[in-house]
Write a protein that holds these residues in place. Structure first.
Motif, short mmCIF file in Angstrom:
data_model
loop_
_atom_site.label_atom_id
_atom_site.label_comp_id
_atom_site.label_asym_id
_atom_site.label_seq_id
_atom_site.Cartn_x
_atom_site.Cartn_y
_atom_site.Cartn_z
N THR A 2 6.65 -6.78 -2.02
CA THR A 2 5.21 -6.90 -2.29
C THR A 2 4.66 -8.13 -1.58
O THR A 2 5.17 -9.24 -1.75
N THR A 3 3.62 -7.90 -0.79
CA THR A 3 2.96 -8.99 -0.07
C THR A 3 1.81 -9.53 -0.90
O THR A 3 1.34 -8.87 -1.85
N PRO A 4 1.29 -10.71 -0.54
CA PRO A 4 0.12 -11.23 -1.26
C PRO A 4 -1.08 -10.28 -1.19
O PRO A 4 -1.85 -10.18 -2.16
N LEU A 5 -1.23 -9.59 -0.06
CA LEU A 5 -2.35 -8.64 0.05
C LEU A 5 -2.15 -7.46 -0.89
O LEU A 5 -3.11 -6.97 -1.52
N ASP A 6 -0.89 -6.97 -0.99
CA ASP A 6 -0.60 -5.89 -1.93
C ASP A 6 -0.90 -6.33 -3.36
O ASP A 6 -1.44 -5.57 -4.17
N ALA A 7 -0.55 -7.59 -3.66
CA ALA A 7 -0.78 -8.10 -5.00
C ALA A 7 -2.27 -8.15 -5.32
O ALA A 7 -2.69 -7.83 -6.45
N ARG A 8 -3.06 -8.53 -4.35
CA ARG A 8 -4.51 -8.58 -4.59
C ARG A 8 -5.09 -7.16 -4.77
O ARG A 8 -6.00 -6.96 -5.57
N CYS A 9 -4.56 -6.22 -4.01
CA CYS A 9 -5.01 -4.82 -4.18
C CYS A 9 -4.62 -4.30 -5.56
O CYS A 9 -5.39 -3.57 -6.20
N GLU A 10 -3.41 -4.68 -6.02
CA GLU A 10 -2.99 -4.29 -7.38
C GLU A 10 -3.92 -4.90 -8.42
O GLU A 10 -4.31 -4.27 -9.39
N LEU A 32 -9.84 -7.58 2.83
CA LEU A 32 -10.28 -7.06 4.14
C LEU A 32 -10.79 -8.18 5.04
O LEU A 32 -10.78 -8.06 6.27
N LYS A 33 -11.23 -9.27 4.44
CA LYS A 33 -11.64 -10.42 5.25
C LYS A 33 -10.43 -11.02 5.97
O LYS A 33 -10.52 -11.44 7.14
N GLN A 34 -9.27 -10.98 5.29
CA GLN A 34 -8.05 -11.49 5.90
C GLN A 34 -7.43 -10.45 6.85
O GLN A 34 -6.87 -10.81 7.88
N SER A 35 -7.51 -9.17 6.45
CA SER A 35 -6.89 -8.10 7.23
C SER A 35 -7.80 -6.89 7.24
O SER A 35 -7.70 -6.02 6.37
N PHE A 38 -6.38 -3.27 6.59
CA PHE A 38 -5.38 -3.08 5.54
C PHE A 38 -5.74 -1.83 4.74
O PHE A 38 -6.69 -1.80 3.96
N VAL A 39 -4.95 -0.77 4.96
CA VAL A 39 -5.29 0.57 4.46
C VAL A 39 -5.46 0.61 2.94
O VAL A 39 -6.44 1.19 2.44
N PRO A 40 -4.57 0.03 2.13
CA PRO A 40 -4.78 0.11 0.67
C PRO A 40 -6.10 -0.51 0.22
O PRO A 40 -6.74 -0.02 -0.72
N ALA A 41 -6.52 -1.59 0.89
CA ALA A 41 -7.79 -2.22 0.52
C ALA A 41 -8.97 -1.34 0.90
O ALA A 41 -9.95 -1.22 0.15
N LEU A 42 -8.90 -0.71 2.07
CA LEU A 42 -9.98 0.20 2.48
C LEU A 42 -10.07 1.39 1.54
O LEU A 42 -11.17 1.81 1.15
N GLU A 43 -8.91 1.92 1.16
CA GLU A 43 -8.90 3.05 0.24
C GLU A 43 -9.49 2.65 -1.11
O GLU A 43 -10.32 3.36 -1.69
N PHE A 62 -14.66 4.89 3.83
CA PHE A 62 -13.90 6.10 4.13
C PHE A 62 -13.77 6.30 5.65
O PHE A 62 -12.70 6.67 6.15
N ASP A 63 -14.87 6.10 6.36
CA ASP A 63 -14.82 6.29 7.81
C ASP A 63 -13.82 5.33 8.46
O ASP A 63 -13.07 5.71 9.37
N ARG A 64 -13.80 4.08 8.02
CA ARG A 64 -12.84 3.11 8.56
C ARG A 64 -11.42 3.51 8.18
O ARG A 64 -10.49 3.40 8.99
N LEU A 65 -11.26 4.03 6.98
CA LEU A 65 -9.93 4.45 6.51
C LEU A 65 -9.41 5.63 7.33
O LEU A 65 -8.26 5.63 7.81
N LEU A 66 -10.26 6.64 7.51
CA LEU A 66 -9.82 7.85 8.22
C LEU A 66 -9.55 7.58 9.70
O LEU A 66 -8.73 8.27 10.31
N ALA A 67 -10.21 6.59 10.26
CA ALA A 67 -9.94 6.23 11.66
C ALA A 67 -8.54 5.65 11.82
O ALA A 67 -7.94 5.73 12.90
N LEU A 68 -8.00 5.09 10.72
CA LEU A 68 -6.67 4.49 10.77
C LEU A 68 -5.56 5.45 10.34
O LEU A 68 -4.39 5.19 10.61
#
Length: 523
Positions: A2-10, A32-35, A38-43, A62-68
Motif C-alpha cells: 500500500t502506497t501513501p496515495l492508495d492510503a489516501r484513496c482508502e 490527483l494534485k500529486q499524481s 492515478f486511476v483509483p483517485a480518478l475513479e 470519467f473522461d480522464r479515467l477512460l483515456a487511461l
C-alpha cells in the motif's frame, strides 16, 4: 504494498461511505494534485461527484479515467455516459453508450436499456433508434416493440405507434401493457369501441393492472358512461401518484351519516376541487356535518360553498371525525351516475373584493368588451397550453384583455406588453377569491383547461374553454356545451395539436360578440 496515495484513496472511500462527500472530494483532489493520472483517485472522483450530482465534474473525471483505461468494461462506460448525459453532453454520452454496448456481455439488454435511458431523458428520437436496433437484433422481444411504440407516439408518428403496440401484443398476448397502450392510442384516434375492447381485455388478463383500470375509467367517463367510469376511477389510488390521507374510517357510501361528522379532503388539482365541491350539499342533505379540507389558496373562496360545510386549509390540524372520504370519490360513493349538473352559479365572489377591483379597473369604455384570459395550465400535460403566439388575433380584436395567469414568465410578460389593450394583472391575484372578484368584472373569460376554466364555470361567468382534440374526460366529445357548467362554451382542436383551428373559431365568435350580439346567441 500500500502506497501513501492508495492510503489516501482508502481514506476518501471511508469518508464517502460516511456521507462526508465534500471531504472525500478534497482528499481525492489532493491525490490527483500529486499524481494527475492515478486511476483509483480518478475513479473515486468520478463516482463521488456523481453521488453529489456534480455531473460536469463527474463527466470530466470519467473522461480522464477512460483515456487511461483502454478496456474499462461496460459498467464504467455506462456510468460515464450517464454523467455526460446529465451534464448536457449528448454527443459524448451517445458515443459512450455505443462503447458500453461494444463491451457488454448482454448486447440486447444493454441496447434496450440505452433506449430507455434516452426516453427517460426526453430524447425520444435517440430512444427510437436504440429500440429499433434492439428490435432488429431480437424481433421476438416484445418490450422492444412496446417501447418503440411509446417513442413513436411521443414523436407524433401515431399510425406507426399503433402498429408497434399491435406487434408487441401479438408476440406476448399474455402481457397487458401493450394492450393498455394500444387502447390509449386508439382512444386518441377516437376509435373508442376498439379502445375499450383493448382495455377490457387488459383487465381480463390482469384484473389488478392499474393502468388498464384507470384508462378504462377515463375512457368511460369521456364517453359519458359515468357509472362504470366512477367505479374504475377508484383505482387512481394505486397509481402511486398520490396517497390517501387516512387508512381507516373510509365511508362506504351505504352507512348512514345522519348526525355524523364526515371529513372530506381535496386531491391535488385546484380544478378538481372547484368541480367536485358541488356534491357536498348532497352529504349535508343526508344529515352529515361536513368538514372540507382544501388547498390553502381555495379556503377563502370556498368558505361559503354550502350551509353545513366547514372549510379548512389542508395545512391545518384535522378535527375529530366519524368518517372520511376523498373529494373525487363522492360521485362513486353517492352513486351519482350522470347526474352531475347543479344550479349555477354554485360559488360566489366576495362583494367587498368586487368593489375593490371595480374601482381598480375603472370605468369601462363605451361599447368595450372586457376579456380575462389564461393561456397555460399549472400542471401537466403541456399539450393543454395555448402559447401566446396563438392569441394575437384575440388581442387584435380591440377588446380590453386582462391576463389572469398568476405564474407568467418574464418572456411572456414582455410579449403581453407589446399590446396596449392587454393588461397583465396576474401577479396581483393572491388567491382564488381574488381571481373570482376580477372575473366578476369581465364580460367573458377565455381559458385553457385549467382551474380558471372551472372557477369561471362555477361562478356562472360566460367562459370559453380551449380544449384538446381528445380532451380530459370531463369535457366529453363533439359538443360545445358541458353538463358540468352551463356557462361554458367549448372550442376544440379540429385535429390533434391544432390550436390555430380552435382559435380561428374563437376569433370568429368574438367578432360577432364585438358587433353587439348577445352572449347566448354566440354560444
Amino acid at each position: 504494498m500500500t502506497t501513501p496515495l492508495d492510503a489516501r484513496c482508502e481514506r476518501a472511500q471511508q469518508l464517502s461511505a460516511a456521507g462526508r462527500l465534500d471531504e472525500a472530494i478534497a482528499e481525492l483532489r489532493q491525490v490527483l494534485k500529486q499524481s494527475p493520472e492515478f486511476v483509483p483517485a480518478l475513479e473515486g472522483l468520478a463516482y463521488v461527484s456523481l453521488r453529489m450530482r456534480a455531473f460536469e465534474a463527474a463527466a470530466d473525471a470519467f473522461d480522464r479515467l477512460l483515456a487511461l483505461v483502454p478496456q474499462p468494461g461496460a459498467q464504467p462506460c455506462f456510468d460515464a455516459a450517464m454523467a455526460n448525459l446529465q451534464a448536457g453532453r449528448q454527443m459524448r454520452a451517445e458515443a459512450l453508450f455505443e462503447a458500453t454496448v461494444q463491451q457488454s456481455h448482454d448486447v440486447i439488454g444493454t441496447m434496450h436499456t440505452v433506449g430507455l435511458t434516452w426516453a427517460q431523458a426526453g430524447d425520444n428520437a435517440r430512444a427510437l433508434v436504440w429500440f429499433e436496433r434492439t428490435a432488429a437484433k431480437a424481433p421476438a422481444l416484445w418490450q422492444a416493440h412496446f417501447n418503440r411504440g411509446r417513442a413513436l407516439g411521443a414523436l407524433g408518428r401515431y399510425d406507426e405507434e399503433i402498429d408497434a403496440y399491435r406487434l408487441a401484443n401479438a408476440i406476448a398476448p399474455q402481457q397487458p401493457d401493450p394492450l393498455v397502450n394500444l387502447g390509449v392510442a386508439l382512444r386518441e384516434r377516437h376509435a373508442f369501441t376498439d379502445a375499450l375492447q383493448c382495455l377490457h381485455e387488459a383487465v381480463k388478463r390482469s384484473p389488478d393492472h392499474v393502468g388498464a383500470r384507470t384508462n378504462r375509467a377515463q375512457t368511460h367517463l369521456l364517453l359519458g358512461d359515468y357509472e362504470p367510469g366512477w367505479h374504475d376511477y377508484e383505482w387512481r389510488w394505486q397509481e402511486g401518484v398520490q396517497e390517501r390521507r387516512f387508512a381507516d374510517r373510509l365511508w362506504d357510501g351505504h352507512t348512514s351519516v345522519e348526525g355524523k361528522t364526515v371529513f372530506v379532503y381535496s386531491e391535488p388539482g385546484y380544478g378538481d376541487t372547484l368541480q367536485f365541491v358541488r356534491f357536498l350539499p348532497r352529504l349535508v342533505k343526508m344529515g352529515a356535518n361536513v368538514v372540507l379540507s382544501v388547498q390553502a389558496p381555495l379556503v377563502t373562496l370556498l368558505g361559503g360553498v354550502a350551509r353545513g360545510v366547514t372549510v379548512l386549509g389542508d395545512h391545518m390540524p384535522v378535527p375529530s371525525f366519524d368518517w372520511q372520504v376523498p373529494l373525487l370519490s363522492l360521485p362513486h360513493l353517492l352513486r351519482i351516475g350522470g347526474d352531475v349538473a347543479v344550479h349555477s352559479p354554485y360559488l360566489r365572489s366576495s362583494a367587498g373584493r368586487e368593489m375593490v377591483w371595480r374601482s381598480a379597473l375603472g370605468a369601462k369604455p363605451e361599447g368595450a368588451l372586457r376579456i380575462g384570459f389564461v393561456w397555460r395550465a399549472r400542471a401537466l400535460p403541456p399539450q393543454r397550453d395555448v402559447p401566446l403566439a396563438h392569441w394575437a388575433p384575440v388581442f387584435a380584436s380591440g377588446a380590453q384583455c386582462y391576463a389572469l395567469q398568476v405564474d407568467a414568465t418574464d418572456e411572456e410578460r414582455a410579449e403581453l406588453a407589446r399590446y396596449s389593450n392587454v393588461h397583465d394583472i396576474g401577479a396581483k391575484l393572491s388567491d382564488f377569491a381574488e381571481t373570482a372578484a376580477v372575473m366578476a368584472q369581465m364580460d367573458l373569460v377565455i381559458s385553457v383547461d385549467t382551474a380558471a376554466l372551472h372557477l369561471a364555470g362555477a361562478l356562472g361567468k360566460p367562459v370559453w374553454g380551449l380544449i384538446q382534440h381528445t380532451p380530459n374526460w370531463r369535457w366529453q366529445l363533439d359538443r360545445r356545451d358541458s353538463d358540468w357548467y352551463p356557462s361554458v362554451t367549448l372550442y376544440r382542436q379540429p385535429e390533434r395539436g391544432d390550436w390555430d383551428g380552435a382559435m380561428a373559431q374563437v376569433v370568429r365568435d368574438l367578432e360577432v360578440l364585438m358587433r353587439g350580439a348577445p352572449m347566448a346567441q354566440v354560444a
